[in-house]
Design a protein around this motif. Structure first.
Motif, PDB file in Angstrom:
ATOM      1  N   GLY A  94       0.835  -1.198   0.000  1.00 35.69           N
ATOM      2  CA  GLY A  94       0.000   0.000   0.000  1.00 35.69           C
ATOM      3  C   GLY A  94       0.870   1.248   0.000  1.00 35.69           C
ATOM      4  O   GLY A  94       1.769   1.377   0.835  1.00 35.69           O
ATOM      5  N   ILE A  95       0.610   2.152  -0.939  1.00 35.53           N
ATOM      6  CA  ILE A  95       1.452   3.341  -1.087  1.00 35.53           C
ATOM      7  C   ILE A  95       0.589   4.595  -1.066  1.00 35.53           C
ATOM      8  O   ILE A  95      -0.389   4.702  -1.808  1.00 35.53           O
ATOM      9  CB  ILE A  95       2.256   3.292  -2.409  1.00 35.53           C
ATOM     10  CG1 ILE A  95       3.114   2.017  -2.475  1.00 35.53           C
ATOM     11  CG2 ILE A  95       3.133   4.538  -2.555  1.00 35.53           C
ATOM     12  CD1 ILE A  95       3.777   1.792  -3.817  1.00 35.53           C
ATOM     13  N   ASP A  96       0.971   5.535  -0.205  1.00 39.96           N
ATOM     14  CA  ASP A  96       0.302   6.835  -0.173  1.00 39.96           C
ATOM     15  C   ASP A  96       1.282   7.849   0.412  1.00 39.96           C
ATOM     16  O   ASP A  96       2.002   7.542   1.373  1.00 39.96           O
ATOM     17  CB  ASP A  96      -0.977   6.780   0.675  1.00 39.96           C
ATOM     18  CG  ASP A  96      -1.945   7.912   0.348  1.00 39.96           C
ATOM     19  OD1 ASP A  96      -3.060   7.616  -0.122  1.00 39.96           O
ATOM     20  OD2 ASP A  96      -1.575   9.084   0.566  1.00 39.96           O
ATOM     21  N   ILE A  97       1.305   9.039  -0.154  1.00 39.88           N
ATOM     22  CA  ILE A  97       2.217  10.064   0.333  1.00 39.88           C
ATOM     23  C   ILE A  97       1.792  10.587   1.697  1.00 39.88           C
ATOM     24  O   ILE A  97       2.575  11.204   2.408  1.00 39.88           O
ATOM     25  CB  ILE A  97       2.335  11.249  -0.660  1.00 39.88           C
ATOM     26  CG1 ILE A  97       0.946  11.870  -0.919  1.00 39.88           C
ATOM     27  CG2 ILE A  97       3.001  10.806  -1.953  1.00 39.88           C
ATOM     28  CD1 ILE A  97       1.008  13.131  -1.773  1.00 39.88           C
ATOM     29  N   SER A  98       0.539  10.324   2.065  1.00 39.67           N
ATOM     30  CA  SER A  98       0.017  10.788   3.350  1.00 39.67           C
ATOM     31  C   SER A  98       0.223   9.711   4.417  1.00 39.67           C
ATOM     32  O   SER A  98      -0.304   8.598   4.303  1.00 39.67           O
ATOM     33  CB  SER A  98      -1.470  11.125   3.237  1.00 39.67           C
ATOM     34  OG  SER A  98      -2.063  11.240   4.505  1.00 39.67           O
ATOM     35  N   ALA A  99       0.964  10.066   5.471  1.00 40.30           N
ATOM     36  CA  ALA A  99       1.163   9.123   6.575  1.00 40.30           C
ATOM     37  C   ALA A  99      -0.159   8.822   7.269  1.00 40.30           C
ATOM     38  O   ALA A  99      -0.401   7.697   7.721  1.00 40.30           O
ATOM     39  CB  ALA A  99       2.171   9.699   7.568  1.00 40.30           C
ATOM     40  N   PHE A 121      -0.089  -7.198   4.306  1.00 36.99           N
ATOM     41  CA  PHE A 121      -0.333  -5.802   3.917  1.00 36.99           C
ATOM     42  C   PHE A 121       0.736  -4.905   4.537  1.00 36.99           C
ATOM     43  O   PHE A 121       0.817  -4.745   5.754  1.00 36.99           O
ATOM     44  CB  PHE A 121      -1.728  -5.369   4.387  1.00 36.99           C
ATOM     45  CG  PHE A 121      -2.082  -3.952   4.021  1.00 36.99           C
ATOM     46  CD1 PHE A 121      -1.919  -3.486   2.726  1.00 36.99           C
ATOM     47  CD2 PHE A 121      -2.595  -3.080   4.974  1.00 36.99           C
ATOM     48  CE1 PHE A 121      -2.251  -2.184   2.391  1.00 36.99           C
ATOM     49  CE2 PHE A 121      -2.932  -1.775   4.647  1.00 36.99           C
ATOM     50  CZ  PHE A 121      -2.755  -1.330   3.348  1.00 36.99           C
ATOM     51  N   ARG A 122       1.557  -4.320   3.692  1.00 38.15           N
ATOM     52  CA  ARG A 122       2.609  -3.410   4.140  1.00 38.15           C
ATOM     53  C   ARG A 122       2.387  -2.050   3.493  1.00 38.15           C
ATOM     54  O   ARG A 122       1.960  -1.973   2.342  1.00 38.15           O
ATOM     55  CB  ARG A 122       3.988  -3.947   3.760  1.00 38.15           C
ATOM     56  CG  ARG A 122       4.365  -5.265   4.453  1.00 38.15           C
ATOM     57  CD  ARG A 122       5.589  -5.894   3.814  1.00 38.15           C
ATOM     58  NE  ARG A 122       5.312  -6.359   2.468  1.00 38.15           N
ATOM     59  CZ  ARG A 122       6.225  -6.407   1.481  1.00 38.15           C
ATOM     60  NH1 ARG A 122       7.452  -5.973   1.704  1.00 38.15           N
ATOM     61  NH2 ARG A 122       5.893  -6.869   0.285  1.00 38.15           N
ATOM     62  N   THR A 123       2.672  -0.996   4.231  1.00 39.83           N
ATOM     63  CA  THR A 123       2.436   0.358   3.704  1.00 39.83           C
ATOM     64  C   THR A 123       3.737   1.133   3.580  1.00 39.83           C
ATOM     65  O   THR A 123       4.673   0.958   4.366  1.00 39.83           O
ATOM     66  CB  THR A 123       1.459   1.140   4.607  1.00 39.83           C
ATOM     67  OG1 THR A 123       2.009   1.248   5.922  1.00 39.83           O
ATOM     68  CG2 THR A 123       0.105   0.459   4.674  1.00 39.83           C
TER      69      THR A 123
END
Length: 593
Positions: free
Chosen positions: A33-38, A73-75
């Protein structure tokens, strides 16, 4: 056999991205899972932890299985994390610029064999693909919200997409327990292409103050069996997202029905995006909440000071299924009912139909035999409208032919007592035309029941410009007594339900005419992606293509919008006598009984 798509990156961990990640992790995939928002990545992890904990409590799987899902699931906050992915699913905001930046960056990160999928439902997959180094590996993979629950996945190919990529993601969708539908690249694809036109018309109907938001939503839920009303659904989707999708659809189609209703622009510009901001068409108790709270537009309980007229006896004119059903409804509620047909024999046949219906209810344990007999005893069959001399409310349910109805109202005007309320059950004809056939148009109103009347809860209450307030109050009071839900609307073609339903059906036919999708795929898309109880072609064949064509023509004639013109395929089928189930052939063929 498993697809080779084992490690999957999801870029964008909003509601949809988090839902897709959950589906993938449940299915045994390694999910990045990738998102620029922590905050977004933390929320995604928290959401997955909560949903899997609920599943353990419901004994859907064990705690060990839950831990395995969470471990898969890793972010991350950097796109570099997608380097080893076999498939990347982009679920970023609906912006070409944002999505193009992501795809350009991925070109330099992922392996040459990796497939890149966009979750867009509004933007051109072809345009996104053409801007990448390997357009043949780019496709659309459109899940529906909420992704864990909704079965439909639209697999979108552009003219540049390589067939093996389509085959791989289609196989993946099936392994996830989804129903993949193959579609071409155009805004909205199948489900949203039909859904958003309907939602847009509902927004415009509300903006025109034709009906309240509550009545529009109730009408479509109760009249069509939809899980949500259109304005509540717009709040769930987001008014900003709806506006973006419609802008893209209009850009491609130039159909005015796709031009976003101004109210969508006003709400989105004001930051009133629906549930996610706590306010849209409705007001919610908090952002992201589904709980509607009262606001300045919420109707007050007991609103209105006008008292209706006393109604103890009801006359129902007609001998068909609809007339019988309406008579049954009134008799069950304790009214004395006169059921008048063109002959005593037809009236008796109609009463026999009611007796069979009530007996079925007895067999199913819904009512007692005593209640059946009491209901039947309240129904008096008659072979002439002269029997309506003493009724307090006269309801016509005859053929949908204006000349026939006007003649009947002329007769009602002569035989009914002063102060009797005269109602028409028309679904498409002008109520005012029936009213003007009498010398008391103030006493005339529309009561549009839905078929089958004993089962369907909705009644559209249609006021003309001449209908008196106490007549309107009378009908609403009667609806409450017969346990129906009344919605108020003005006297214009289609009222609420048909004005929103039939353009949607017409647009489905146009999709088939354009060879964009098959009957089966369109029906599956609307049932699985939109939660509709029937697909549009199933429904058209049930309603009758001749009836559908007549309603389409009325809508087109009333609103003069080219987009409402009946689809030529519908006209051709009717001309050929293919009217749906009643003739054994419509859009599909049916076994003769």
């Amino acid at each position: 056999m498993d697809t080779p798509l084992h490690t999957i990156a999801v870029v964008g961990l909003g509601t949809m991205g988090t839902g897709i990640a959950e589906v993938l992790a449940h299915a045994g995939r390694e999910v990045i899972g990738i998102d620029i928002s922590a905050a977004a990545t933390r929320h995604a992890v928290t959401t997955l932890e909560a949903s899997t904990a609920r599943s353990v409590l419901r004994e859907r799987f064990s705690e060990q299985e839950r831990q395995n899902i969470l471990a898969r699931f890793r972010t991350f906050s950097d796109l570099q994390a997608a380097a080893d992915a076999d498939l990347v699913i982009e679920v970023a905001p609906e912006s070409y610029e944002t999505k193009q930046q992501i795809f350009r960056a991925l070109d330099a990160i992922v392996r040459p064999t990796a497939i890149l999928a966009t979750g867009t439902n509004a933007l051109s997959v072809t345009r996104l693909a053409a801007d990448t180094a390997h357009p043949e590996r780019v496709l659309g993979l459109h899940f529906f919200n909420p992704a864990p629950a909704m079965k439909l996945v639209e697999v979108v190919s552009s003219v540049l997409t390589a067939p093996p990529a389509i085959e791989a993601v289609t196989a993946l969708a099936r392994e996830l327990g989804k129903e993949p539908v193959a579609v071409g690249d155009r805004p909205g694809f199948v489900a949203d292409g039909l859904l958003f036109g309907y939602l847009n018309q509902a927004a415009a109907m509300y903006e025109a103050k034709y009906a309240s938001r509550e009545d529009i939503d109730a009408a479509m839920r109760l009249g069509c069996g939809l899980p949500m009303g259109p304005l509540a659904l717009l709040d769930l989707i987001g008014t900003d997202t709806a506006r973006t999708v419609l802008e893209a659809m209009y850009s491609a189609s130039k159909d005015r029905l796709h031009a976003p209703a101004p109210i969508l622009k006003q709400l989105s510009d004001a930051g009133l995006h629906g549930r996610k901001t706590g306010r849209g068409f409705y007001t919610y108790d908090a952002p992201e909440s589904a709980t509607v709270v009262a606001d300045a537009l919420t109707p007050l309980d007991g609103e209105g000071t006008v008292t209706g007229r006393r109604v103890e006896s009801v006359g129902v004119a007609g001998s068909g299924t609809m007339a019988s059903g309406i008579a049954e409804v009134f008799a069950k509620a304790g009214y004395q009912v006169v059921l008048a047909a063109r002959s005593p024999e037809k009236a008796e046949t109609a009463k026999s139909r009611i007796a069979k219906s009530l007996s079925r209810s007895v067999d199913k344990g819904r009512i007692t035999a005593e209640a059946r007999d009491e209901t039947l005893a309240r129904i008096t069959p008659a072979g002439s409208l002269d029997a309506f001399a003493d009724v307090d409310l006269a309801v016509e349910a005859v053929a949908e032919d204006l000349a026939v109805k006007q003649q009947l109202f002329e007769t009602l005007d002569k035989v009914c007592k002063e102060g009797a309320v005269l109602a028409t059950t028309t679904s498409s004809l002008p109520v005012i035309a029936c009213a003007r056939a009498t010398t008391r148009p103030q006493d005339v109103i529309g009561m549009h029941f839905f078929n089958p009347a004993p089962a369907m809860k909705l009644v559209e209450v249609v006021r003309t410009v001449l209908t008196s307030d106490d007549v309107h109050a009378t009908v609403r009071e009667v609806c409450a007594k017969v346990r129906k839900h009344p919605v108020d609307c003005g006297d214009r073609a289609g009222f609420i339900v048909n004005a929103l339903l039939f353009p949607y059906l017409n647009n489905a036919i146009k999709m088939v005419e354009e060879h964009y999708a098959t009957l089966d795929d369109i029906d599956a898309a609307m049932k699985l992606g939109g939660g509709y109880p029937m697909g549009p072609f199933e429904l058209l064949d049930v309603v009758g293509l001749d009836v559908s064509l007549a309603i389409e023509r009325v809508l087109h004639r009333e609103f003069r919008d080219p987009g409402l013109a009946p689809a030529p395929l519908l006209e051709h089928l009717v001309a050929a006598g293919c009217l749906g189930r009643k003739t054994g052939r419509g859009f599909r063929e049916y076994a003769r009984r």
